[in-house]
Design a protein around this motif. Structure first.
Motif, mmCIF file in Angstrom:
data_model
loop_
_atom_site.group_PDB
_atom_site.id
_atom_site.type_symbol
_atom_site.label_atom_id
_atom_site.label_comp_id
_atom_site.label_asym_id
_atom_site.label_seq_id
_atom_site.Cartn_x
_atom_site.Cartn_y
_atom_site.Cartn_z
ATOM 1 N N GLU A 65 -42.386 2.207 -1.826
ATOM 2 C CA GLU A 65 -43.371 3.058 -2.492
ATOM 3 C C GLU A 65 -42.671 4.234 -3.166
ATOM 4 O O GLU A 65 -43.001 4.609 -4.296
ATOM 5 N N ALA A 66 -41.692 4.814 -2.476
ATOM 6 C CA ALA A 66 -40.938 5.938 -3.040
ATOM 7 C C ALA A 66 -40.237 5.498 -4.316
ATOM 8 O O ALA A 66 -40.216 6.210 -5.314
ATOM 9 N N GLU A 67 -39.690 4.270 -4.302
ATOM 10 C CA GLU A 67 -38.973 3.774 -5.473
ATOM 11 C C GLU A 67 -39.887 3.598 -6.675
ATOM 12 O O GLU A 67 -39.571 4.030 -7.779
ATOM 13 N N SER A 68 -41.053 2.968 -6.443
ATOM 14 C CA SER A 68 -41.912 2.704 -7.605
ATOM 15 C C SER A 68 -42.536 4.000 -8.119
ATOM 16 O O SER A 68 -42.743 4.163 -9.314
ATOM 17 N N THR A 69 -42.822 4.956 -7.208
ATOM 18 C CA THR A 69 -43.369 6.232 -7.667
ATOM 19 C C THR A 69 -42.305 7.002 -8.443
ATOM 20 O O THR A 69 -42.587 7.597 -9.484
ATOM 21 N N ALA A 70 -41.076 6.951 -7.947
ATOM 22 C CA ALA A 70 -39.973 7.639 -8.631
ATOM 23 C C ALA A 70 -39.788 7.084 -10.036
ATOM 24 O O ALA A 70 -39.509 7.803 -10.981
ATOM 25 N N CYS A 71 -39.991 5.772 -10.156
ATOM 26 C CA CYS A 71 -39.896 5.092 -11.444
ATOM 27 C C CYS A 71 -40.833 5.702 -12.476
ATOM 28 O O CYS A 71 -40.490 5.851 -13.634
ATOM 29 N N GLN A 72 -42.049 6.022 -12.048
ATOM 30 C CA GLN A 72 -43.007 6.619 -12.979
ATOM 31 C C GLN A 72 -42.619 8.057 -13.271
ATOM 32 O O GLN A 72 -42.742 8.520 -14.396
ATOM 33 N N PHE A 73 -42.127 8.753 -12.237
ATOM 34 C CA PHE A 73 -41.873 10.180 -12.409
ATOM 35 C C PHE A 73 -40.670 10.473 -13.288
ATOM 36 O O PHE A 73 -40.615 11.497 -13.932
ATOM 37 N N GLU A 74 -39.710 9.544 -13.333
ATOM 38 C CA GLU A 74 -38.517 9.822 -14.133
ATOM 39 C C GLU A 74 -38.887 10.035 -15.599
ATOM 40 O O GLU A 74 -38.163 10.668 -16.339
ATOM 41 N N HIS A 75 -40.062 9.493 -16.025
ATOM 42 C CA HIS A 75 -40.463 9.648 -17.428
ATOM 43 C C HIS A 75 -41.343 10.869 -17.646
ATOM 44 O O HIS A 75 -41.654 11.213 -18.767
ATOM 45 N N ILE A 76 -41.771 11.499 -16.578
ATOM 46 C CA ILE A 76 -42.750 12.582 -16.704
ATOM 47 C C ILE A 76 -42.118 13.954 -16.485
ATOM 48 O O ILE A 76 -42.509 14.937 -17.113
ATOM 49 N N LEU A 77 -41.110 14.027 -15.592
ATOM 50 C CA LEU A 77 -40.564 15.324 -15.201
ATOM 51 C C LEU A 77 -39.857 16.032 -16.359
ATOM 52 O O LEU A 77 -39.002 15.457 -17.017
ATOM 53 N N SER A 78 -40.223 17.306 -16.583
ATOM 54 C CA SER A 78 -39.524 18.095 -17.598
ATOM 55 C C SER A 78 -38.239 18.641 -16.972
ATOM 56 O O SER A 78 -38.103 18.670 -15.749
ATOM 57 N N PRO A 79 -37.267 19.079 -17.802
ATOM 58 C CA PRO A 79 -36.022 19.629 -17.242
ATOM 59 C C PRO A 79 -36.289 20.781 -16.285
ATOM 60 O O PRO A 79 -35.658 20.886 -15.229
ATOM 61 N N ALA A 80 -37.246 21.662 -16.631
ATOM 62 C CA ALA A 80 -37.521 22.829 -15.780
ATOM 63 C C ALA A 80 -38.046 22.386 -14.414
ATOM 64 O O ALA A 80 -37.601 22.884 -13.373
ATOM 65 N N VAL A 81 -38.974 21.414 -14.427
ATOM 66 C CA VAL A 81 -39.536 20.948 -13.151
ATOM 67 C C VAL A 81 -38.466 20.214 -12.341
ATOM 68 O O VAL A 81 -38.389 20.345 -11.120
ATOM 69 N N THR A 82 -37.610 19.460 -13.038
ATOM 70 C CA THR A 82 -36.534 18.752 -12.348
ATOM 71 C C THR A 82 -35.638 19.747 -11.613
ATOM 72 O O THR A 82 -35.308 19.551 -10.434
ATOM 73 N N ASP A 83 -35.257 20.829 -12.294
ATOM 74 C CA ASP A 83 -34.408 21.843 -11.652
ATOM 75 C C ASP A 83 -35.121 22.501 -10.468
ATOM 76 O O ASP A 83 -34.501 22.809 -9.452
ATOM 77 N N LYS A 84 -36.428 22.695 -10.596
ATOM 78 C CA LYS A 84 -37.182 23.290 -9.480
ATOM 79 C C LYS A 84 -37.172 22.379 -8.265
ATOM 80 O O LYS A 84 -37.000 22.828 -7.133
ATOM 81 N N ILE A 85 -37.366 21.080 -8.518
ATOM 82 C CA ILE A 85 -37.352 20.120 -7.405
ATOM 83 C C ILE A 85 -35.970 20.105 -6.773
ATOM 84 O O ILE A 85 -35.810 20.097 -5.555
ATOM 85 N N CYS A 86 -34.948 20.147 -7.640
ATOM 86 C CA CYS A 86 -33.558 20.129 -7.161
ATOM 87 C C CYS A 86 -33.303 21.333 -6.256
ATOM 88 O O CYS A 86 -32.745 21.203 -5.167
ATOM 89 N N ALA A 87 -33.783 22.513 -6.692
ATOM 90 C CA ALA A 87 -33.593 23.729 -5.900
ATOM 91 C C ALA A 87 -34.390 23.646 -4.597
ATOM 92 O O ALA A 87 -33.889 23.983 -3.521
ATOM 93 N N PHE A 88 -35.619 23.138 -4.702
ATOM 94 C CA PHE A 88 -36.479 23.007 -3.517
ATOM 95 C C PHE A 88 -35.817 22.124 -2.470
ATOM 96 O O PHE A 88 -35.887 22.374 -1.272
ATOM 97 N N LEU A 89 -35.130 21.067 -2.930
ATOM 98 C CA LEU A 89 -34.460 20.140 -1.999
ATOM 99 C C LEU A 89 -33.058 20.641 -1.643
ATOM 100 O O LEU A 89 -32.285 19.923 -1.015
#
Ligand code: ADP
Ligand code: MG
Length: 362
Positions: A312-336
């Protein structure tokens, strides 16, 4: 070259009801177009004309250069069997045949009965374990997935779906839409009628009908972007596994027309094709790295924070890779806390945010 050219398409029923009037558009191979409009606006009429289930009053449909209006009834039947995969709102499964037999019936129609292949088609829609069930023993969503497996059995050039989720609850709708998403990603050409705007927006563009007329065409995404992304990721991952990205290996992926897509990628200077090998250019490298980074961060997020199961994580990640903006990606990276690896132990490409942090720490 366009797969489909529709010119001034008009359908008048009983000499008076103009169900479709002067509709024109084109469709490229690999495109996903949704068709929206109120009830009675001509959506089903359009699908029937595109699939040669009906003939127009005026105008024409050119499919790969062939004028469908010039085919005789026998040729039309053959055209439908060879080129089109239909998915309807009512699933049209034969009630006394199992899921596997329903798919095999379609093969019989295409004169290629092969049980292993029918099973593989059911596997692709996640239904292999239910292959011996009758339609009545399957949920509505599962029945629609059988219908989808059946539509795919002859590798159709075009998939025509008329309100495919109209009879499904939200959860099943999501599963079926995920499958369409997957097909699009592999380069299939889709036309999907829907009245749900959220589903309409998943497509590359949306044709809107009102009273049988083309009332609008909204473009959501550049043609084939997701197929290109998919190939970039594959090249990246082959290299990561210390394998060279040979054309032959990429051809084995379930992507239609790998050669054509790679040629377009070369035109857009994302890759260089050299003696049967594919290499990423600087801009290809950057785009692939960004994609892999988004995908693997999303995987981490869904696995660690939302504790989704692997698949489930894989298929959801598949959809998200096309949606995440650079700013949100960096926020997630920092959060993790700037993770170095994905849940499978593969490296996550670093972003600017990771460098800032490393600088601050050092
Ligand atoms: P939609 O799928 O958008 O709901 P349809 O394409 O089914 O719309 O119908 C468009 C119009 O054509 C409607 O007014 C409908 O009543 C009419 N229509 C559809 N099929 C027929 C038919 N076989 N005979 C007469 N009128 C029809
Ligand atoms: Mg309809």
């Amino acid at each position: 070259m366009s797969l489909l050219r529709v010119e001034g398409l008009t359908k008048i029923y009983d000499g008076q009801v103009a169900a479709l009037e002067e509709v024109s558009f084109g469709l490229e191979p690999g495109e996903w177009m949704s068709v929206m409009g109120p009830s009675g606006s001509g959506k089903t009429t359009l699908i029937n004309l595109l699939g040669a289930l009906d003939t127009p009053t005026r105008g024409r449909v050119l499919f790969d250069g062939t004028d469908l209006g010039r085919l005789d009834p026998v040729e039309r039947t053959r055209f439908r069997a060879e080129k089109i995969g239909f998915v309807f709102q009512a699933f049209h499964l034969v009630p006394y045949l199992t899921a596997l037999e329903n798919v095999m019936l379609a093969q019989y129609f295409h004169s290629l009965t092969d049980e292993a292949q029918a099973r593989a088609a059911l596997e692709r829609v996640g239904l292999a374990p239910r292959r011996h069930h009758l339609p009545a023993q399957l949920s509505a969503g599962e029945q629609q997935r059988v219908a989808l497996a059946r539509a795919l059995i002859n590798q159709p050039r075009l998939i025509l779906a008329d309100e495919p989720t109209g009879n499904l609850d939200e959860q099943n709708e999501a599963v079926v839409m995920q499958l369409f998403h997957e097909l699009h990603r592999r380069g299939h050409t889709l036309i999907v009628v829907t009245h749900d705007p959220t589903i309409g927006r998943l497509a590359d563009r949306c044709l809107e009908l009102q009273h049988g007329r083309l009332a609008g065409m909204t473009i959501y995404r550049e043609e084939r972007d997701e197929v290109i992304d998919h190939l970039l990721q594959q090249v990246w991952m082959l290299r990561e596994g210390n394998q060279s990205a040979e054309l032959a290996k990429l051809r084995r992926l379930e992507v239609l027309d790998v050669g054509g897509t790679l040629a377009r990628m070369a035109e857009r200077t994302l890759v260089v094709l050299r003696e049967g090998h594919v290499e990423l250019t600087r801009s290809g490298e950057q785009r692939a790295s960004d994609l892999i980074r988004r995908y693997r961060l999303a995987e981490r997020l869904f696995r660690d924070t939302f504790t989704l199961a692997d698949a489930e994580a894989e298929s959801t990640a598949c959809q998200f890779e096309h949606i995440l903006s650079p700013a949100v990606t960096d926020k997630i990276c920092a959060f993790l806390d700037h993770p170095r690896t994905c849940p499978h132990g593969n490296p996550i490409p670093q972003g600017d945010c990771c460098q800032v942090r490393a600088g601050a720490a050092g």
